[in-house]
Design a protein around this motif. Structure first.
Motif, short mmCIF file in Angstrom:
data_model
loop_
_atom_site.label_atom_id
_atom_site.label_comp_id
_atom_site.label_asym_id
_atom_site.label_seq_id
_atom_site.Cartn_x
_atom_site.Cartn_y
_atom_site.Cartn_z
N LEU A 29 0.82 -1.22 0.00
CA LEU A 29 0.00 0.00 0.00
C LEU A 29 0.86 1.27 0.00
O LEU A 29 0.49 2.26 -0.63
CB LEU A 29 -0.95 -0.01 1.20
CG LEU A 29 -2.04 -1.09 1.14
CD1 LEU A 29 -2.78 -1.16 2.47
CD2 LEU A 29 -3.00 -0.83 -0.01
N LYS A 59 2.09 1.84 -3.49
CA LYS A 59 1.01 2.33 -4.36
C LYS A 59 0.52 3.71 -3.94
O LYS A 59 -0.45 4.22 -4.49
CB LYS A 59 -0.16 1.34 -4.34
CG LYS A 59 0.19 0.02 -4.97
CD LYS A 59 -0.94 -0.96 -4.84
CE LYS A 59 -0.52 -2.29 -5.44
NZ LYS A 59 -1.54 -3.31 -5.26
N LEU A 84 -1.01 4.58 -1.30
CA LEU A 84 -2.28 4.58 -0.59
C LEU A 84 -2.07 4.76 0.91
O LEU A 84 -2.99 5.11 1.64
CB LEU A 84 -3.05 3.29 -0.86
CG LEU A 84 -3.51 3.15 -2.31
CD1 LEU A 84 -4.07 1.76 -2.57
CD2 LEU A 84 -4.54 4.22 -2.64
N LEU A 85 -0.85 4.49 1.37
CA LEU A 85 -0.44 4.75 2.74
C LEU A 85 0.86 5.54 2.71
O LEU A 85 1.64 5.42 1.77
CB LEU A 85 -0.16 3.44 3.50
CG LEU A 85 -1.31 2.59 3.97
CD1 LEU A 85 -0.77 1.35 4.68
CD2 LEU A 85 -2.23 3.36 4.88
N MET A 103 -3.02 7.67 6.14
CA MET A 103 -3.58 7.77 4.79
C MET A 103 -4.44 9.03 4.71
O MET A 103 -4.85 9.58 5.74
CB MET A 103 -4.41 6.53 4.45
CG MET A 103 -5.64 6.33 5.31
SD MET A 103 -6.53 4.81 4.93
CE MET A 103 -5.58 3.65 5.87
#
Length: 87
Positions: free
Chosen positions: A34, A37, A39-40, A53
């Motif tokens: 994550l 990507k 996302l975090l 996030m």
């Protein structure tokens, strides 16, 4: 709202995820994926890495939990973990 508003560490993620018997390395791999990507966000400035996030992503994830029917289970695991930290 539930979830890790304000961020979380690996221990907290593992405690909530543990309801499906995942080991800590599986959770760490998921967190790493994550982060890669975007996302975090991983904050490694202290002894413990903390993850956070964007609020919009957190809300989307919560909506997905509700849609999947897993929201109550995750809420319970989340509450149990943090209640245990208060003891």
């Amino acid at each position: 709202m539930f979830g890790f508003a304000g961020g979380f560490d690996l221990e907290s993620a593992c405690a909530v995820r543990r309801s499906d018997d995942s080991d800590d390395y599986v959770v760490l791999d998921l967190l790493d994926a994550l982060v890669r990507k975007s996302l975090l966000v991983a904050d490694r400035s202290s002894k413990r890495t903390r993850y956070s996030m964007l609020e919009t992503i957190r809300q989307f994830a919560e909506d997905q939990l509700v849609t999947s029917g897993a929201a109550n289970e995750v809420r319970t695991a989340h509450a149990r973990h943090f209640a245990g930290r208060e003891s």
